[in-house]
Design a protein around this motif. Structure first.
Motif, PDB file in Angstrom:
ATOM      1  N   THR A 113      11.284 -23.534 -58.213  1.00 43.07           N
ATOM      2  CA  THR A 113      10.407 -24.094 -59.235  1.00 43.07           C
ATOM      3  C   THR A 113      10.480 -25.605 -59.383  1.00 43.07           C
ATOM      4  OG1 THR A 113      12.163 -23.588 -60.793  1.00 43.07           O
ATOM      5  CG2 THR A 113      10.344 -22.009 -60.653  1.00 43.07           C
ATOM      6  N   CYS A 114      11.590 -26.202 -59.016  1.00 41.90           N
ATOM      7  CA  CYS A 114      11.764 -27.637 -59.257  1.00 41.90           C
ATOM      8  C   CYS A 114      10.924 -28.448 -58.269  1.00 41.90           C
ATOM      9  CB  CYS A 114      13.235 -28.001 -59.099  1.00 41.90           C
ATOM     10  SG  CYS A 114      13.525 -29.779 -59.186  1.00 41.90           S
ATOM     11  N   PRO A 115      10.098 -29.369 -58.755  1.00 40.96           N
ATOM     12  CA  PRO A 115       9.270 -30.170 -57.845  1.00 40.96           C
ATOM     13  C   PRO A 115      10.087 -30.908 -56.777  1.00 40.96           C
ATOM     14  CG  PRO A 115       8.529 -30.458 -60.081  1.00 40.96           C
ATOM     15  CD  PRO A 115       9.800 -29.669 -60.159  1.00 40.96           C
ATOM     16  N   PHE A 116      11.286 -31.347 -57.150  1.00 44.89           N
ATOM     17  CA  PHE A 116      12.121 -32.033 -56.162  1.00 44.89           C
ATOM     18  C   PHE A 116      12.608 -31.057 -55.098  1.00 44.89           C
ATOM     19  CE2 PHE A 116      12.191 -35.171 -59.476  1.00 44.89           C
ATOM     20  CZ  PHE A 116      12.210 -36.363 -58.775  1.00 44.89           C
ATOM     21  N   THR A 134      19.096 -29.256 -58.826  1.00 40.42           N
ATOM     22  CA  THR A 134      18.479 -28.770 -57.596  1.00 40.42           C
ATOM     23  C   THR A 134      17.508 -29.854 -57.141  1.00 40.42           C
ATOM     24  OG1 THR A 134      16.742 -27.646 -58.870  1.00 40.42           O
ATOM     25  CG2 THR A 134      18.638 -26.328 -58.176  1.00 40.42           C
ATOM     26  N   PRO A 135      17.479 -30.171 -55.854  1.00 41.25           N
ATOM     27  CA  PRO A 135      18.432 -29.712 -54.840  1.00 41.25           C
ATOM     28  C   PRO A 135      19.681 -30.594 -54.798  1.00 41.25           C
ATOM     29  CG  PRO A 135      16.720 -31.045 -53.815  1.00 41.25           C
ATOM     30  CD  PRO A 135      16.427 -31.041 -55.278  1.00 41.25           C
ATOM     31  N   GLN A 136      20.795 -29.989 -54.405  1.00 40.16           N
ATOM     32  CA  GLN A 136      22.060 -30.726 -54.292  1.00 40.16           C
ATOM     33  C   GLN A 136      22.866 -30.107 -53.148  1.00 40.16           C
ATOM     34  OE1 GLN A 136      24.359 -30.691 -57.909  1.00 40.16           O
ATOM     35  NE2 GLN A 136      25.527 -32.499 -57.358  1.00 40.16           N
ATOM     36  N   VAL A 137      23.338 -30.961 -52.263  1.00 41.29           N
ATOM     37  CA  VAL A 137      23.995 -30.495 -51.044  1.00 41.29           C
ATOM     38  C   VAL A 137      25.514 -30.594 -51.153  1.00 41.29           C
ATOM     39  CG1 VAL A 137      24.492 -31.248 -48.667  1.00 41.29           C
ATOM     40  CG2 VAL A 137      22.139 -30.914 -49.384  1.00 41.29           C
ATOM     41  N   PHE A 138      26.208 -29.631 -50.564  1.00 42.04           N
ATOM     42  CA  PHE A 138      27.665 -29.669 -50.406  1.00 42.04           C
ATOM     43  C   PHE A 138      27.964 -29.343 -48.941  1.00 42.04           C
ATOM     44  CE2 PHE A 138      26.857 -29.037 -54.819  1.00 42.04           C
ATOM     45  CZ  PHE A 138      27.851 -29.730 -55.485  1.00 42.04           C
ATOM     46  N   LEU A 139      28.369 -30.336 -48.198  1.00 41.43           N
ATOM     47  CA  LEU A 139      28.625 -30.156 -46.773  1.00 41.43           C
ATOM     48  C   LEU A 139      30.098 -29.821 -46.557  1.00 41.43           C
ATOM     49  CD1 LEU A 139      27.503 -30.565 -43.775  1.00 41.43           C
ATOM     50  CD2 LEU A 139      28.500 -32.857 -43.953  1.00 41.43           C
ATOM     51  N   THR A 147      26.874 -38.859 -53.309  1.00 43.19           N
ATOM     52  CA  THR A 147      25.708 -39.562 -53.829  1.00 43.19           C
ATOM     53  C   THR A 147      25.169 -38.779 -55.013  1.00 43.19           C
ATOM     54  OG1 THR A 147      24.175 -38.371 -52.394  1.00 43.19           O
ATOM     55  CG2 THR A 147      24.996 -40.483 -51.574  1.00 43.19           C
ATOM     56  N   LYS A 148      24.278 -39.424 -55.729  1.00 38.19           N
ATOM     57  CA  LYS A 148      23.574 -38.754 -56.821  1.00 38.19           C
ATOM     58  C   LYS A 148      22.097 -38.748 -56.480  1.00 38.19           C
ATOM     59  CE  LYS A 148      26.648 -39.999 -60.605  1.00 38.19           C
ATOM     60  NZ  LYS A 148      26.746 -40.746 -61.870  1.00 38.19           N
ATOM     61  N   ALA A 149      21.361 -37.879 -57.124  1.00 38.35           N
ATOM     62  CA  ALA A 149      19.921 -37.875 -56.912  1.00 38.35           C
ATOM     63  C   ALA A 149      19.245 -37.322 -58.148  1.00 38.35           C
ATOM     64  CB  ALA A 149      19.564 -37.022 -55.715  1.00 38.35           C
ATOM     65  N   ILE A 150      18.048 -37.810 -58.375  1.00 38.24           N
ATOM     66  CA  ILE A 150      17.245 -37.236 -59.455  1.00 38.24           C
ATOM     67  C   ILE A 150      16.875 -35.816 -59.053  1.00 38.24           C
ATOM     68  CG2 ILE A 150      14.962 -37.358 -60.539  1.00 38.24           C
ATOM     69  CD1 ILE A 150      16.681 -39.400 -61.688  1.00 38.24           C
ATOM     70  N   GLY A 151      16.923 -34.926 -60.010  1.00 35.42           N
ATOM     71  CA  GLY A 151      16.522 -33.556 -59.723  1.00 35.42           C
ATOM     72  C   GLY A 151      16.391 -32.792 -61.018  1.00 35.42           C
ATOM     73  N   CYS A 152      16.175 -31.491 -60.891  1.00 38.13           N
ATOM     74  CA  CYS A 152      16.051 -30.662 -62.089  1.00 38.13           C
ATOM     75  C   CYS A 152      17.435 -30.141 -62.446  1.00 38.13           C
ATOM     76  CB  CYS A 152      15.122 -29.494 -61.817  1.00 38.13           C
ATOM     77  SG  CYS A 152      13.535 -30.031 -61.172  1.00 38.13           S
ATOM     78  N   ALA A 155       9.763 -35.732 -67.366  1.00 36.01           N
ATOM     79  CA  ALA A 155       8.622 -35.598 -66.455  1.00 36.01           C
ATOM     80  C   ALA A 155       7.726 -34.493 -66.995  1.00 36.01           C
ATOM     81  CB  ALA A 155       9.089 -35.261 -65.044  1.00 36.01           C
ATOM     82  N   THR A 156       6.441 -34.565 -66.670  1.00 37.21           N
ATOM     83  CA  THR A 156       5.514 -33.558 -67.213  1.00 37.21           C
ATOM     84  C   THR A 156       5.848 -32.160 -66.696  1.00 37.21           C
ATOM     85  OG1 THR A 156       3.950 -33.946 -65.401  1.00 37.21           O
ATOM     86  CG2 THR A 156       3.581 -35.178 -67.427  1.00 37.21           C
ATOM     87  N   TRP A 157       6.480 -32.087 -65.512  1.00 38.51           N
ATOM     88  CA  TRP A 157       6.791 -30.774 -64.936  1.00 38.51           C
ATOM     89  C   TRP A 157       8.144 -30.229 -65.379  1.00 38.51           C
ATOM     90  CZ3 TRP A 157      11.194 -32.020 -62.584  1.00 38.51           C
ATOM     91  CH2 TRP A 157      11.313 -33.285 -61.995  1.00 38.51           C
ATOM     92  N   CYS A 158       8.867 -30.987 -66.181  1.00 36.83           N
ATOM     93  CA  CYS A 158      10.228 -30.579 -66.593  1.00 36.83           C
ATOM     94  C   CYS A 158      10.141 -29.892 -67.949  1.00 36.83           C
ATOM     95  CB  CYS A 158      11.123 -31.816 -66.636  1.00 36.83           C
ATOM     96  SG  CYS A 158      12.650 -31.601 -67.549  1.00 36.83           S
TER      97      CYS A 158
END
Lengths: 204, 160
Positions: free
Chosen positions: A66-69, A140-145, A191-196, B50-53
């Protein structure tokens, strides 16, 4: 006797306190060996991490429908898997969201999404949400290698541009795998990242 | 007659332009950074959404109430949309219009989140919603949805 019961109740309280604090913890640090887990995949099969990982490790990724990212990375996850599974690092995707909170992330919807996108990698469901807190996954999404010893070597974003795969300058996962193949430590380990935010079960 | 029609057409165009919703400002991180370090006496509430959140949209009315209830006080709400650049006209502008958003909205377009997340707050995981509340040197970070309007309000009152 009274003393014993007090001690016991204190112990119980301590255990509860620890359990309650688990999701807020730091999770695995870089270099920590991650615990094995056993989760059901959309093919109905249960998958142990130790058996699903490749010869050299695995790209564990918490993601969802569901998360756009997360959606923007679906094609890139397929690419990562197609490229690195043969080289010993398959993608193992896990949906950590509680479908009561996010109905679009139910087990059935996972199957639909995987079919529609043609996922080539395993897509597992963290039913009961016991796995993602150990990683202290947040997004989400977030990686663990992980490497061949199941040690965490990189965590964070997949690359530096969620919105435009063609404009990516640094692919953190590829860079980390390249370093491991050379027998080196990845230059960037976190690292960090924008996500849901991961949708945790609501109490009560 | 013709003249009147032309006038009506011209007026119509004029008013339809006026009635257009104000598009939010689109900023990169460099332009945005100044919002994070005002030294004035104003308490800033900077909410990333965000609008989708879904949880973000659920708590937007709290921020709108702050803008309304603290009108005339040194309190400023800034709603920082993380919507994608190609969605601004399609989603953000209609959303602002339909929800009659009164607080200031900016759209932050800066794909490499890793270069700036820690500059907003090192405690931020990158998940939204997230909110920074600060006045000069006093600063708090909230990496989750607020439970209620009262919770948000009491935090802001502690800054005044």
């Amino acid at each position: 006797m009274k003393k014993l019961s007090v001690t016991l109740s204190l112990l119980t309280a301590a255990i509860f306190f620890m359990a309650a604090n688990l999701p807020m913890g730091e999770g695995y640090a870089i270099g920590d060996k991650v615990d094995d887990f056993n989760l059901q995949g959309i093919d109905g099969e249960w998958a142990m991490l130790s058996e699903s990982m490749g010869e050299d490790g695995a790209i564990i990724v918490f993601t969802c429908n569901t998360c756009p990212f997360a959606k923007m990375y679906e094609d890139r996850l397929i690419e990562l898997h197609n490229m690195y599974a043969e080289q010993g690092f398959p993608v193992i995707a896990i949906n950590p969201n509680d479908p009561d909170v996010q109905p679009g992330d139910s087990f059935d919807k996972m199957k639909e999404r995987a079919d529609a996108k043609g996922f080539t990698f395993q897509y597992l469901f963290d039913d009961g949400q016991e796995v993602y807190p150990k990683f202290a996954a947040t997004n989400t999404p977030q990686v663990f290698l992980i490497d061949s010893d199941m040690k965490l070597r990189y965590k964070g974003a997949i690359d530096d541009n969620p919105q435009d795969a063609d404009a990516v300058k640094t692919n953190y996962v590829s860079a980390a795998i390249a370093a491991l193949k050379d027998g080196k430590d990845p230059e960037t380990t976190t690292t960090k990242a924008i996500g849901c935010g991961i949708k945790a079960k609501k109490n009560g | 007659m013709k003249c009147r029609l032309l006038l009506a057409l011209l007026l119509g165009t004029y008013f339809s332009v006026l009635a257009q919703p104000k598009s939010p400002k689109v900023v990169n991180f460099e332009q945005f950074e100044s919002y994070l370090s005002n030294t004035s006496d104003t308490t800033y509430i900077i909410n990333f959404w965000a609008t989708w959140c879904k949880p973000c949209v659920e708590e937007l009315p709290y921020f709108e109430s702050i803008t309304r209830d603290f009108a005339g006080k040194p309190v400023k709400v800034l709603l920082v949309s993380m919507d994608f650049e190609n969605q601004i006209e399609k989603r953000v502008v209609p959303f602002i219009e339909e929800e009659k958003i009164q607080s200031e909205v900016v759209v932050l377009v800066e794909p490499n989140a890793n270069a700036w997340i820690d500059k907003v707050d090192p405690r931020w995981s990158g998940a939204i919603p997230a909110t920074v509340i600060y006045r000069a040197d006093q600063r708090s970070f909230f990496g989750d949805q607020f439970a209620s309007y009262e919770e948000l309000k009491s935090i802001i009152e502690s800054y005044l």
